[in-house]
Scaffold this motif. Structure first.
Motif: not given
Length: 247
Positions: A174-180, A187-190, A204-217
């Motif tokens: 939920t936190w990742m989906q809503n960025d909340d 939220i950090d980079d792992r 996911i390691t050392k990546e910007n999790i807030h980008e759209e490609e990770f939202r799709k994942l």
């Protein structure tokens, strides 16, 4: 408290007096020639005799674990050689029972001259909040410390794994989906994601999790491990088993 990892337990009935009594019963004793391993409590400070270091409501303790290292391949090869000699002496093949006896004899001989691997497991007891924090991400090491502590404690002492009212992975997702995240956390980079239907992990390691490609994942997966920072002061990876890693 300085720790690299944290496996957390709650407890009931453990007091400073009961802790000291339990530690004194389970002090570390060196392995004998016939022992595979030995575990017991030692002082957490070099040169000190006290088995616990108490600061206000916190007590620091440390478990020492000695494990003799005998390579299985060495046992197998030596057993094979001795079995062959017995066959030549007695004129017929070695049976299963006799082979087990030969193997046991080999292990006993190797134990006497085996190398000893020593590990230390640190822990902190917070009497005020009823928490016991073990500096490890290994469940087996944490269990080893808890088992030794409980064996020496009275029956009123209970130690349980730390649990929450919600399933941790549901909250991570939920936190990742809503960025909340909850207040104070970011939220950090792992992260570790799994697909509950088909299996498989995405790390996911050392990546910007807030980008759209990770939202799709995350839309088709559950998050079972997530890196967080609290108040820009404390960073760690939190697992679905509520273990803190890489603090």
């Amino acid at each position: 408290m300085l720790a690299k990892n944290a496996t957390i337990f709650t407890f009931i009935g453990l007091t400073p007096e009961k802790l000291d009594a339990a530690l004194s019963i389970r002090t570390f004793i060196q392995c004998t020639q016939a022992d595979f391993s030995s575990a017991g409590f030692v002082s957490s400070i070099d040169g000190k005799e006290d088995l616990s270091r108490n600061i206000e409501n916190i007590a620091a303790i440390m478990l020492r674990i000695d494990q003799k290292i005998i390579p299985p391949s060495l046992v197998k090869e030596e057993t094979k050689l001795r079995s062959k000699k017995f066959e030549e002496m007695q004129g017929y093949p070695v049976g299963r029972k006799q082979e087990r006896e030969i193997k046991d004899a080999v292990i006993i001989e190797l134990l006497a001259r085996a190398f000893v691997k020593t590990e230390y497991v640190r822990a902190w007891v917070d009497f005020k909040n009823g928490l016991l924090v073990v500096d490890t991400a290994s469940q087996s090491k944490a269990d080893k410390l808890i088992t030794n502590l409980l064996k020496a404690s009275d029956r009123q002492v209970r130690i349980m794994p730390w649990r929450t009212t919600k399933v941790p992975s549901d909250s991570f997702t939920t936190w990742m989906q809503n960025d909340d995240c909850p207040s104070g956390f970011t939220i950090d980079d792992r992260a570790v994601l799994i697909n509950p239907e088909v299996g498989g992990k995405v790390r996911i390691t050392k990546e910007n999790i807030h980008e759209e490609e990770f939202r799709k994942l995350i839309r088709a997966r559950d998050c079972v491990e997530l890196a967080l920072t609290y108040c820009d002061a404390l960073s760690f990876v939190l697992t679905g088993g509520l273990v803190l890693k890489i603090i």
